[in-house]
Design an enzyme around this catalytic site. Structure first.
Site, PDB file in Angstrom:
ATOM      1  N   PHE A  39      65.200 -19.879 -19.348  1.00  0.00           N
ATOM      2  CA  PHE A  39      65.295 -19.035 -20.534  1.00  0.00           C
ATOM      3  C   PHE A  39      66.380 -17.997 -20.305  1.00  0.00           C
ATOM      4  CE2 PHE A  39      64.450 -15.498 -23.322  1.00  0.00           C
ATOM      5  CZ  PHE A  39      64.289 -16.141 -24.530  1.00  0.00           C
ATOM      6  N   ASP A  90      70.418 -15.098 -13.272  1.00  0.00           N
ATOM      7  CA  ASP A  90      69.802 -14.357 -14.369  1.00  0.00           C
ATOM      8  C   ASP A  90      68.571 -13.652 -13.803  1.00  0.00           C
ATOM      9  OD1 ASP A  90      68.306 -13.445 -16.489  1.00  0.00           O
ATOM     10  OD2 ASP A  90      68.628 -15.209 -17.750  1.00  0.00           O
ATOM     11  N   LYS A 149      65.458  -6.356 -18.726  1.00  0.00           N
ATOM     12  CA  LYS A 149      64.073  -5.945 -19.022  1.00  0.00           C
ATOM     13  C   LYS A 149      63.628  -4.601 -18.429  1.00  0.00           C
ATOM     14  CE  LYS A 149      61.908 -10.166 -20.602  1.00  0.00           C
ATOM     15  NZ  LYS A 149      62.877 -11.268 -20.597  1.00  0.00           N
TER      16      LYS A 149
HETATM   17  C1  PLP Z   1      63.786 -11.964 -21.515  1.00  0.00           C
HETATM   18  C2  PLP Z   1      64.838 -12.761 -20.856  1.00  0.00           C
HETATM   19  C3  PLP Z   1      66.129 -12.873 -21.411  1.00  0.00           C
HETATM   20  C4  PLP Z   1      66.475 -12.316 -22.754  1.00  0.00           C
HETATM   21  O1  PLP Z   1      66.414 -10.921 -22.790  1.00  0.00           O
HETATM   22  P1  PLP Z   1      66.452 -10.152 -24.198  1.00  0.00           P
HETATM   23  O2  PLP Z   1      66.494  -8.705 -23.803  1.00  0.00           O
HETATM   24  O3  PLP Z   1      65.215 -10.533 -24.936  1.00  0.00           O
HETATM   25  O4  PLP Z   1      67.676 -10.589 -24.887  1.00  0.00           O
HETATM   26  C5  PLP Z   1      67.083 -13.552 -20.693  1.00  0.00           C
HETATM   27  N1  PLP Z   1      66.809 -14.112 -19.503  1.00  0.00           N
HETATM   28  C6  PLP Z   1      65.577 -14.028 -18.944  1.00  0.00           C
HETATM   29  C7  PLP Z   1      65.335 -14.651 -17.616  1.00  0.00           C
HETATM   30  C8  PLP Z   1      64.561 -13.351 -19.603  1.00  0.00           C
HETATM   31  O5  PLP Z   1      63.334 -13.306 -19.070  1.00  0.00           O
END
Ligand code: PLP
Length: 401
Positions: free
Chosen positions: A143, A228, A257
């Site tokens: 994700f 990420d 986050k």
């Molecule tokens: C939540 C998340 C995102 C997206 O972040 P947003 O602030 O909602 O755009 C991207 N990568 C990972 C691994 C995430 O958990």
């Protein structure tokens, strides 16, 4: 009518009427938080093991963060990146001193940080070759966000349905499969984008040597390794960056986050070699790195690294995982328990929704991802007693399933 005079039911009806239906919400209006607790409009307290999905890692309304936001809001909230910004300079210095990186780009969300990483990787590759190197290999069940490029990077078709045409230049291989990665590399590949631990995908842990193997493949083919860490960075796994424990040095890392403990902040970090291709005008964000966001982020980072938070995360995390393993021994429908630090999961053989709802009714907030995987991402400041309370509730709920 003032919102304080309205009932939860009235507010929820108003929400459904006026806000786009992109979220399936629980019937709860949360109005207050402190530490690991939140309260609904009727004054009922909940132990919060969701933390806004791994966002409020220092707990709700942490006094140091609240004070930093109050202080900065009263002095200077926003100016453009046309000018130098004091708290931004200080926070960038902090991130560089605590990481592999030489340079930082600030934005406001995880998707935006990944979007910046994708652009940086393409820009870097475009200067190495004649422009034919632009493809990123990402993982199935990953994700990376909801913008067009990041939803395309996300290796889950359910998030992409209906949004064609998607941007070109993304390939997917299974997570934890180095052979598949090796075979997917072509002359078009410019980098690999991977979460150190897959969060939304169900708290999937890298196999021993996997991330080091990704690094090795990247080095051998001249690819950028992009991590990420939007969900698992900022202390969540027990180290400030998740990569620290895996013995790898990435080229680019994205964060968001927990970076501002609830204040929206995103960041992309890179080595000098890569970062140097972003020159004036190549990328930008109006709000990125604004004084208020940076004051919140700096206070968050200082507390995170300075007050035993990481140690607590590791210690309570081990205890929590052992308690989950205890439940697994008791209930046959728990297939697996896993995690690192305070991102933990219980994978079920049954749907998790009813369990989440029943826990909520008993005063515990947890989250279910992928239908059957209970995910626990509490604040990193929780105590063993908080875990005991949560496990008592979960046990009671599971007994009656
Ligand atoms: C939540 C998340 C995102 C997206 O972040 P947003 O602030 O909602 O755009 C991207 N990568 C990972 C691994 C995430 O958990």
């Amino acid at each position: 009518m003032k919102h304080t005079e309205m009932t939860s039911e009235e507010l929820m009806a108003l929400s459904e009427k006026n806000i786009m239906g992109t979220y399936k919400r629980f019937p709860l209006v949360l109005t207050k938080g402190a530490g690991a607790s939140v309260w609904d409009k009727n004054g009922k307290e909940y132990l919060d093991f969701v933390s806004g999905i791994a966002v409020c890692s220092l707990g709700h309304s942490h006094p140091r963060v609240v004070e930093a936001i109050r202080q900065q809001a009263g002095v200077l909230t926003h100016v453009s990146n046309l000018y130098y910004i004091e708290p931004q300079i200080l926070f960038a210095k902090f991130l560089v001193e605590h990481s592999f990186a030489d340079k930082v780009f600030f934005c406001n969300s995880g998707a935006e940080a990944n979007e910046a990483a994708i652009k940086l990787a393409r820009k870097y590759a475009s200067l190495q070759t004649d422009g034919g190197m632009y493809e990123l290999i990402t993982m199935k069940d990953s994700f990376h966000g909801r913008t067009l490029a990041t939803v395309t990077a996300t290796g889950q078709e359910r998030f992409q349905a209906g949004f064609a045409p998607l941007p070109a230049g993304f390939m997917y291989v299974p997570f934890n499969d180095l052979d598949a990665l090796e075979h997917a590399v072509t002359e078009k590949t410019c980098g690999v984008l991977v979460e150190p631990i897959q969060g939304e995908g169900g708290v999937r842990i890298p196999a021993a040597g996997y991330l080091a193997g990704v690094r090795e493949i990247c080095d051998r083919h001249g690819l950028l390794m992009i991590l990420d860490e939007v969900q698992v960075g900022m202390g969540r796994t027990g180290t400030f960056f998740a990569y620290e424990d895996y013995g790898v040095t990435p080229d680019i890392v994205t964060m968001a986050k927990a970076l501002g403990n609830g204040f929206p902040v995103g960041a992309m970090l890179a080595t000098e070699r890569v970062a140097s291709v972003f020159t004036p005008g190549t990328h930008a964000s109006t709000f990125g790195g604004n004084p208020l966001a940076m004051a919140a982020a700096l206070a968050t980072a200082e507390v995170m690294t300075g007050e035993g938070v990481l140690e607590n995360c590791r210690d309570v995390g081990v205890y929590f995982l052992a308690r989950l393993a205890g439940l697994k021994g008791k209930y046959g429908f728990i297939r697996d328990v896993r995690g690192k630090g305070l991102i933990l999961a219980a994978e079920l053989a049954i749907a998790g929704d009813d369990i989440v709802r029943a826990c909520m009714e008993k005063g515990l907030l947890i989250n279910c991802t992928n239908g059957t995987i209970l995910r626990f991402v509490p604040p990193l400041i929780i105590t063993r007693e908080n875990v005991d309370r949560a496990m008592t509730i979960l046990d009671e709920v599971m007994k009656n399933i």
